[in-house]
Write a protein that holds these residues in place. Structure first.
Motif, PDB file in Angstrom:
ATOM      1  N   VAL A 129       0.847  -1.200   0.000  1.00  0.00           N
ATOM      2  CA  VAL A 129       0.000   0.000   0.000  1.00  0.00           C
ATOM      3  C   VAL A 129       0.877   1.243   0.000  1.00  0.00           C
ATOM      4  N   GLY A 130       0.333   2.360  -0.486  1.00  0.00           N
ATOM      5  CA  GLY A 130       1.042   3.628  -0.407  1.00  0.00           C
ATOM      6  C   GLY A 130       2.105   3.807  -1.469  1.00  0.00           C
ATOM      7  N   PRO A 131       2.760   4.968  -1.444  1.00  0.00           N
ATOM      8  CA  PRO A 131       3.706   5.325  -2.498  1.00  0.00           C
ATOM      9  C   PRO A 131       5.084   4.699  -2.354  1.00  0.00           C
ATOM     10  N   SER A 132       5.411   4.123  -1.190  1.00  0.00           N
ATOM     11  CA  SER A 132       6.738   3.556  -0.987  1.00  0.00           C
ATOM     12  C   SER A 132       6.638   2.335  -0.086  1.00  0.00           C
ATOM     13  N   PRO A 133       7.726   1.510  -0.052  1.00  0.00           N
ATOM     14  CA  PRO A 133       7.715   0.339   0.824  1.00  0.00           C
ATOM     15  C   PRO A 133       7.572   0.684   2.305  1.00  0.00           C
ATOM     16  N   ALA A 134       7.857   1.952   2.654  1.00  0.00           N
ATOM     17  CA  ALA A 134       7.749   2.366   4.059  1.00  0.00           C
ATOM     18  C   ALA A 134       6.320   2.718   4.461  1.00  0.00           C
ATOM     19  N   SER A 135       5.409   2.745   3.500  1.00  0.00           N
ATOM     20  CA  SER A 135       4.011   3.055   3.820  1.00  0.00           C
ATOM     21  C   SER A 135       3.432   1.995   4.751  1.00  0.00           C
ATOM     22  N   LEU A 136       2.464   2.399   5.561  1.00  0.00           N
ATOM     23  CA  LEU A 136       1.978   1.528   6.624  1.00  0.00           C
ATOM     24  C   LEU A 136       0.458   1.478   6.635  1.00  0.00           C
ATOM     25  N   GLY A 137      -0.094   0.268   6.398  1.00  0.00           N
ATOM     26  CA  GLY A 137      -1.533   0.087   6.433  1.00  0.00           C
ATOM     27  C   GLY A 137      -1.997  -0.884   7.494  1.00  0.00           C
ATOM     28  N   THR A 138      -1.075  -1.632   8.084  1.00  0.00           N
ATOM     29  CA  THR A 138      -1.412  -2.572   9.144  1.00  0.00           C
ATOM     30  C   THR A 138      -1.762  -1.809  10.418  1.00  0.00           C
ATOM     31  N   ASP A 164      10.109 -18.425  14.734  1.00  0.00           N
ATOM     32  CA  ASP A 164       9.242 -18.670  15.890  1.00  0.00           C
ATOM     33  C   ASP A 164       8.487 -17.414  16.283  1.00  0.00           C
ATOM     34  N   LEU A 165       9.120 -16.267  16.076  1.00  0.00           N
ATOM     35  CA  LEU A 165       8.542 -14.969  16.424  1.00  0.00           C
ATOM     36  C   LEU A 165       8.584 -14.068  15.193  1.00  0.00           C
ATOM     37  N   ILE A 166       7.633 -13.142  15.114  1.00  0.00           N
ATOM     38  CA  ILE A 166       7.574 -12.203  13.998  1.00  0.00           C
ATOM     39  C   ILE A 166       7.550 -10.779  14.544  1.00  0.00           C
ATOM     40  N   ALA A 167       8.451  -9.944  14.028  1.00  0.00           N
ATOM     41  CA  ALA A 167       8.439  -8.519  14.346  1.00  0.00           C
ATOM     42  C   ALA A 167       7.599  -7.809  13.296  1.00  0.00           C
ATOM     43  N   VAL A 168       6.482  -7.228  13.721  1.00  0.00           N
ATOM     44  CA  VAL A 168       5.498  -6.641  12.807  1.00  0.00           C
ATOM     45  C   VAL A 168       5.393  -5.133  13.049  1.00  0.00           C
ATOM     46  N   SER A 169       5.460  -4.363  11.978  1.00  0.00           N
ATOM     47  CA  SER A 169       5.222  -2.927  12.102  1.00  0.00           C
ATOM     48  C   SER A 169       3.742  -2.643  11.892  1.00  0.00           C
ATOM     49  N   ALA A 170       3.204  -1.704  12.668  1.00  0.00           N
ATOM     50  CA  ALA A 170       1.780  -1.376  12.571  1.00  0.00           C
ATOM     51  C   ALA A 170       1.557   0.053  13.043  1.00  0.00           C
ATOM     52  N   GLU A 173      -3.852   3.353  17.081  1.00  0.00           N
ATOM     53  CA  GLU A 173      -5.041   4.205  16.888  1.00  0.00           C
ATOM     54  C   GLU A 173      -4.712   5.691  16.919  1.00  0.00           C
ATOM     55  N   ASP A 174      -3.687   6.072  17.671  1.00  0.00           N
ATOM     56  CA  ASP A 174      -3.307   7.484  17.743  1.00  0.00           C
ATOM     57  C   ASP A 174      -2.345   7.891  16.632  1.00  0.00           C
ATOM     58  N   GLY A 175      -2.084   6.963  15.693  1.00  0.00           N
ATOM     59  CA  GLY A 175      -1.219   7.271  14.565  1.00  0.00           C
ATOM     60  C   GLY A 175       0.240   6.924  14.762  1.00  0.00           C
ATOM     61  N   ARG A 176       0.633   6.553  15.984  1.00  0.00           N
ATOM     62  CA  ARG A 176       2.032   6.213  16.243  1.00  0.00           C
ATOM     63  C   ARG A 176       2.378   4.858  15.640  1.00  0.00           C
ATOM     64  N   GLU A 177       3.588   4.783  15.081  1.00  0.00           N
ATOM     65  CA  GLU A 177       4.073   3.505  14.575  1.00  0.00           C
ATOM     66  C   GLU A 177       4.614   2.675  15.742  1.00  0.00           C
ATOM     67  N   VAL A 178       4.271   1.395  15.734  1.00  0.00           N
ATOM     68  CA  VAL A 178       4.740   0.479  16.773  1.00  0.00           C
ATOM     69  C   VAL A 178       5.290  -0.779  16.123  1.00  0.00           C
ATOM     70  N   HIS A 179       6.046  -1.516  16.900  1.00  0.00           N
ATOM     71  CA  HIS A 179       6.459  -2.860  16.518  1.00  0.00           C
ATOM     72  C   HIS A 179       5.849  -3.836  17.517  1.00  0.00           C
ATOM     73  N   ALA A 180       5.255  -4.888  16.989  1.00  0.00           N
ATOM     74  CA  ALA A 180       4.722  -5.953  17.840  1.00  0.00           C
ATOM     75  C   ALA A 180       5.514  -7.223  17.569  1.00  0.00           C
ATOM     76  N   ILE A 181       5.916  -7.908  18.616  1.00  0.00           N
ATOM     77  CA  ILE A 181       6.649  -9.169  18.485  1.00  0.00           C
ATOM     78  C   ILE A 181       5.701 -10.283  18.918  1.00  0.00           C
ATOM     79  N   ILE A 182       5.280 -11.112  17.965  1.00  0.00           N
ATOM     80  CA  ILE A 182       4.261 -12.119  18.262  1.00  0.00           C
ATOM     81  C   ILE A 182       4.706 -13.496  17.785  1.00  0.00           C
ATOM     82  N   PRO A 183       4.197 -14.560  18.400  1.00  0.00           N
ATOM     83  CA  PRO A 183       4.512 -15.910  17.930  1.00  0.00           C
ATOM     84  C   PRO A 183       4.005 -16.134  16.508  1.00  0.00           C
ATOM     85  N   ALA A 184       4.787 -16.829  15.718  1.00  0.00           N
ATOM     86  CA  ALA A 184       4.415 -17.075  14.324  1.00  0.00           C
ATOM     87  C   ALA A 184       3.190 -17.978  14.208  1.00  0.00           C
ATOM     88  N   ASP A 185       2.930 -18.766  15.250  1.00  0.00           N
ATOM     89  CA  ASP A 185       1.805 -19.698  15.180  1.00  0.00           C
ATOM     90  C   ASP A 185       0.567 -19.201  15.934  1.00  0.00           C
TER      91      ASP A 185
END
Length: 399
Positions: A129-138, A164-170, A173-185
C-alpha cells in the motif's frame, strides 16, 4: 520452528559448532535451490549452535560477541547458502536494535531470554500500500482488557516461514508507529510461501497476513517519532553486504571445484587440462582477488560500526553517519565485485557449466537480487556528497 537444546559457550565455541552444519548446508544448497525446497532443518540446526545469540551481552547471559563476529558468521553462512543467510537478517537485526537507541533494559530483559532459548525472529514490515515500501496500512487497535488486535497484510516477510517470532510494524489508533513481536503460530497469523523472485528464492520472503491477531502489552514497543540515523539500520545494510561476500566465496569455491573436476580445455587451449589453461586460471585468479577485496572492505566496515557502539556513540549522528558511509562504500565494492565474479565463473568452462544439475547460475541470480534491495547509485551519491560536502547520508533507514 521448535527450539531444542542449544550449544552454549563463547563466541568461538558457537562458531566452531556451526562448521559441520554449514558443510551439510553447502552440500544441499544447489539442489534445494534448483527444486525450491526450503531449508527448515538447516535453519533449526544453525539456531541450535547458539550463533543466533552471538550479540547478546554477557550481563544478559550471552557470549557478548562483536559486530565483526556476526558479519564473519553471516559470510560463512552465505558461502554455504545465501538464502539462509538473508533469511536470518531480520533475527540479527532485531537483536542489534535491542542493543541500540531503540532498546532499553526492559525490552532487553523481555526478549534476550527468548533469543538465548533459540527462538528465531522473522519480520513483517514491508507493504504494497502507499507510495513507498515504508508506507503503513497494518493497524493495531485496542480490544479492551489490556489486549490489542492486529490486522493487515505484509508483502516481504523475509525469514518468517522459518521463524518462531515475527516482528510486525503497525499503526496504533493514535497514529504512532509500533512494533509488535508475536509468535508465528498465533491464531490469525497467515504465512504464505508466495515469493517468486528469480534469486534468493528460499529466503521465505512471502506474504504474511494478520486477522484480528491478539497482541499483549509487553509485546509492543514504540518506534521513535523522530527519524534519525541509527546504527542498527546501518547494520542491516552491512548485513546484506556480508551476504554478497558469502556469495563471492561460494563462487570461488565452485570455480575451483569445476576447474579441478569437470572443466575441459578448449581444443586450441595452451594447456593439456583446464587446470593448466592460462585463461581459465586468469578467471579463477580474478574471482579470488575480487572475493578477497569484497571481504576486506566489509569486515573493515564492521570494525568501524563496532567502534561506534563500543565507544558509546549510538546517539552521535556524526559518528553513525560516518560509519554508514563506510558501509555504503563496502556495498558498492562488494556487491559489484560479486556480480562480476558470478558472471566470470562461466569463463572457467564451456557450455557444460550452464547445466541445470550444477545450478551455478544461482550465484548470479542471488547476488543480483541482493544488490537490487537498495540502489547502489544512491550509495555512490551519498558517499560523494559526504566526501565533497560533508553531508550525512539520508535518515531513510537504508543507510
Amino acid at each position: 520452528m521448535t527450539a531444542t537444546e542449544l550449544v552454549g559457550g563463547t563466541t568461538v565455541d558457537r562458531r566452531n559448532q556451526l562448521r559441520p552444519v554449514l558443510s551439510d548446508l553447502g552440500n544441499e544448497d544447489a539442489s534445494y535451490e534448483r527444486d525450491r525446497t526450503l531449508h527448515h532443518e538447516s535453519v533449526r540446526a544453525i539456531a541450535d549452535t547458539g550463533v543466533l545469540a552471538l550479540r547478546v551481552p554477557v550481563e544478559y547471559g550471552g557470549p557478548g560477541g562483536s559486530i565483526v563476529d556476526v558479519i564473519e558468521t553471516v559470510i560463512d553462512i552465505a558461502s554455504s547458502s545465501s538464502n539462509v543467510a538473508q533469511a536470518l537478517r531480520a533475527h540479527f537485526g532485531f537483536v542489534e536494535r535491542l542493543l541500540g537507541n531503540r532498546g532499553d533494559d526492559a525490552t532487553r530483559t523481555r526478549w534476550f531470554p527468548e533469543i538465548l532459548a533459540g527462538k528465531v525472529v522473522g519480520n513483517a514490515i514491508t507493504e504494497t500500500v502507499g507510495p513507498s515500501p515504508a508506507s503503513l496500512g497494518t493497524t493495531l487497535q485496542s480490544s479492551g482488557g489490556g489486549g490489542y488486535r492486529l490486522d493487515g497484510k505484509k508483502f516481504y516477510s523475509t525469514g518468517t516461514l522459518y521463524s518462531d517470532l515475527i516482528a510486525v510494524s503497525a499503526k496504533r489508533e493514535d497514529g504512532r508507529e509500533v512494533h509488535a513481536i508475536i509468535p508465528a503460530d498465533r491464531e490469525g497469523v497467515g504465512l504464505h510461501d508466495d515469493w517468486d523472485g528469480f534469486g534468493q528464492r528460499l529466503t521465505a520472503s512471502g506474504a504474511t497476513t494478520f486477522e484480528s491477531v491478539l497482541v499483549y502489552e509487553d509485546e509492543i514497543s514504540l518506534v521513535p517519532e523522530e527519524h534519525r540515523l541509527a546504527h542498527s539500520q546501518t547494520f542491516l545494510q552491512l548485513y546484506l553486504t556480508a551476504v554478497a561476500v558469502g556469495i563471492a566465496k561460494g563462487v570461488l569455491r565452485d570455480a575451483i571445484w569445476y576447474v579441478r573436476n569437470k572443466a575441459r580445455p578448449a581444443a586450441h587451449s595452451l594447456g593439456r587440462v583446464a587446470a593448466e589453461d592460462p585463461f581459465v586460471l586468469q578467471a579463477v585468479g580474478e574471482i579470488a582477488a575480487w572475493t578477497s577485496a569484497a571481504s576486506a572492505v566489509t569486515v573493515d566496515a564492521a570494525r568501524t560500526l563496532d567502534g561506534v557502539v563500543d565507544d558509546g556513540r549510538i546517539d552521535d549522528q556524526t559518528a553513525i553517519g560516518a560509519a554508514a558511509i563506510e558501509v555504503a562504500k563496502a556495498q558498492l565494492v562488494a556487491e559489484r565485485l560479486t556480480l562480476d565474479a558470478a558472471q566470470r565463473l562461466f569463463d572457467t568452462g564451456g557450455a557444460s557449466a550452464t547445466s541445470r544439475a550444477l545450478n551455478l547460475d544461482r550465484h548470479w541470480r542471488n547476488v543480483r537480487t541482493v544488490a537490487s534491495h537498495n540502489p547502489l547509485a544512491y550509495k555512490a551519491w551519498a558517499t560523494g556528497d559526504y566526501v565533497v560536502n560533508g553531508t550525512l547520508p539520508p535518515n531513510s533507514g537504508y543507510f
